[in-house]
Design a protein around this motif. Structure first.
Motif, mmCIF file in Angstrom:
data_model
loop_
_atom_site.group_PDB
_atom_site.id
_atom_site.type_symbol
_atom_site.label_atom_id
_atom_site.label_comp_id
_atom_site.label_asym_id
_atom_site.label_seq_id
_atom_site.Cartn_x
_atom_site.Cartn_y
_atom_site.Cartn_z
ATOM 1 N N TYR A 102 -36.833 -31.887 13.788
ATOM 2 C CA TYR A 102 -36.018 -31.135 14.741
ATOM 3 C C TYR A 102 -34.714 -31.884 15.000
ATOM 4 N N CYS A 158 -45.711 -21.088 12.005
ATOM 5 C CA CYS A 158 -44.479 -21.752 11.544
ATOM 6 C C CYS A 158 -44.629 -22.279 10.118
ATOM 7 N N PHE A 191 -43.344 -24.254 18.187
ATOM 8 C CA PHE A 191 -42.028 -23.966 17.599
ATOM 9 C C PHE A 191 -41.889 -22.514 17.140
ATOM 10 N N ARG A 228 -37.592 -24.722 20.999
ATOM 11 C CA ARG A 228 -38.015 -23.480 20.350
ATOM 12 C C ARG A 228 -36.929 -22.415 20.499
ATOM 13 N N VAL A 258 -33.894 -23.073 18.227
ATOM 14 C CA VAL A 258 -34.143 -22.716 16.826
ATOM 15 C C VAL A 258 -34.135 -21.188 16.678
ATOM 16 N N ARG A 276 -31.581 -19.053 14.422
ATOM 17 C CA ARG A 276 -32.232 -18.221 13.393
ATOM 18 C C ARG A 276 -31.655 -16.801 13.425
ATOM 19 N N MET A 300 -39.199 -23.933 12.052
ATOM 20 C CA MET A 300 -37.916 -24.521 11.690
ATOM 21 C C MET A 300 -37.422 -24.102 10.313
ATOM 22 N N ASN A 331 -33.739 -26.061 6.977
ATOM 23 C CA ASN A 331 -34.228 -26.324 8.324
ATOM 24 C C ASN A 331 -33.190 -25.767 9.284
ATOM 25 N N ILE A 332 -33.583 -24.690 9.967
ATOM 26 C CA ILE A 332 -32.668 -24.008 10.886
ATOM 27 C C ILE A 332 -32.165 -24.992 11.946
ATOM 28 N N ALA A 333 -33.023 -25.949 12.328
ATOM 29 C CA ALA A 333 -32.655 -26.901 13.378
ATOM 30 C C ALA A 333 -31.573 -27.880 12.909
#
Ligand SMILES: Cc1ncc(COP(=O)(O)O)c(C=O)c1O
Length: 389
Positions: free
Chosen positions: A36, A177, A213, A311, A314, A318, A341, A370-372
């Motif tokens: 993260y 996830c 998440f 959460r 993200v 997203r 993520m 990884n979106i984070a």
């Protein structure tokens, strides 16, 4: 004698970290990381973790061994977090492990000791799954899980493949996830696959590495609870690396749900014996932190609030990313409905390399992002660079 060893290729994700670090361009973006990241690009220590560490530092009176099974209080609290009240009435054996990877490996070793020969893994899955199971001596067979070009979960294909599993085979499922796809099994999917697993006498191993998440702490275990209500026996590998931010403390546990208390007790002693001949005893610090947090209402509330913020961050990135990318690729709208993520983008390897070379956007060749790794302020610019491909 070491000359007999062939040099192994470096882990591609670790190699990517090196390339990213060496890139001097301002505004470079790292979508390859497996952890993260916050709006500042850091991987923060939770406030509740800091406070628990302070208490441990002041209150700890010994560094004596913890024993191969770890701390029973930690295990009880973590199991409660993982399944809620539904898990309390089950005959359960838990063993504290070095991270979720240690939990998966110990589960694999147990399967081998039980005489299980095959484990079914979805395609794709976390690459270390196949590596761990093969290293333990299991045969890995696969079921389709996710179609990257259409960004859809291949549930029918998964069920069809699992019809071919034999009684006594193990099946790996992600609790929520999904890594690397973010693909979601609906409550109906969970009910159907749980029924199939029960009917065909398969042994499920559920990997829970990202609870909190996806849809939220409780909702992320809904599928697991459905499964546990349907099957007599199961294994659950839990990682505290992501949801407590304890990556390097190596904190996790493996739980076995058995048909009776005696069977659970037998499993527990076998898991402990396997741990003893591997790493002997698990590290204590991370588990002591988790146990301190979960044993204190105020710390738990603060930890939950911080996890919920992560959460939410993200989820919002997203949505924006999905909407932006959908301007060119309609299929990318699906990213908004995925969770956790990760997403696995339907990009050609040449596109991944162009993003890296021309725009300093880093991701592995597979297209897993990884979106984070994205800050809010970067989303629009990053989308434009994708659209320019
Ligand atoms: C699906 C999955 N399972 C298990 C793990 C294990 O995590 P750790 O060993 O760091 O707790 C990870 C970590 O990336 C993961 O993605």
């Amino acid at each position: 004698m070491f000359d007999t060893l062939a040099r192994q290729s470096d882990d591609p994700l670790l190699a990517l970290i090196g390339l990213y670090r060496a890139d001097a361009r301002p505004g470079k973006v790292d979508l390859g990381v497996g952890v993260y990241r916050d709006e500042q690009g850091g991987t923060p220590i939770f406030r509740a973790v800091k406070e628990a560490e302070r208490r441990l530092l002041e209150g700890q009176t010994t560094k004596s061994y913890v024993g191969p099974e770890g701390d029973p209080v930690f295990l009880e609290r973590l199991w409660d977090l993982t399944t809620g009240p539904a898990g309390r009435s089950l005959a359960t054996a838990g063993v504290q492990t070095p991270g979720g990877s240690g939990a998966v490996r110990l589960a694999a070793d147990l399967l081998v000791r039980m005489g299980v020969k095959k484990i079914w893994l979805g395609v794709p899955t976390w690459p270390n799954h196949a590596a761990i199971f093969k290293a333990a001596g299991l045969e890995v067979v696969t079921y389709p899980f996710f179609d990257v070009p259409s960004q859809t979960v291949l549930f029918d294909g998964m069920m069809e493949a699992l019809q071919g599993a034999r009684a006594g085979d193990a099946v790996l499922l992600h609790a929520s996830c999904h890594n690397p796809t973010g693909g979601v099994l609906s409550p109906e999917h969970w009910a159907a696959v749980s029924k199939l697993i029960a009917e065909r006498s398969l042994l499920p191993l559920v990997d829970s590495a990202y609870q909190g998440f996806g849809k939220g702490l409780e909702a992320d275990s809904e599928g697991l609870r459905t499964l546990l209500a349907a099957v007599p026996e199961a294994l659950v590998a839990v990682s505290c690396s992501k949801n407590f931010g304890l990556y390097r403390e190596r904190t996790g546990a493996v739980f076995a749900i058995a048909a009776s208390k005696q069977a659970a007790d037998a499993v527990r002693t076998n898991l402990a014996g396997l741990a003893r001949t591997s790493y002997s005893m698990p590290p204590d610090h991370g588990a002591a932190i988790v146990s301190t947090i979960l044993g204190d209402a105020a710390l738990t509330a603060d930890w939950m609030a911080e996890l919920e913020t992560m959460r939410g961050r993200v989820a919002s990135i997203r949505e924006r990313l999905a909407a932006g990318l959908a301007r060119r690729w309609q299929v990318m709208t699906a990213i908004a409905g995925q969770e956790g993520m990760f997403s696995l983008l339907p990009l050609e390897e040449a596109d991944v390399m162009r993003l890296r070379a021309e725009h300093a956007i880093y991701m592995p060749a597979s297209g897993r992002i990884n979106i984070a790794g994205l800050k809010s302020a970067e989303v629009d610019a990053v989308v434009e660079k994708f659209l320019s491909l």
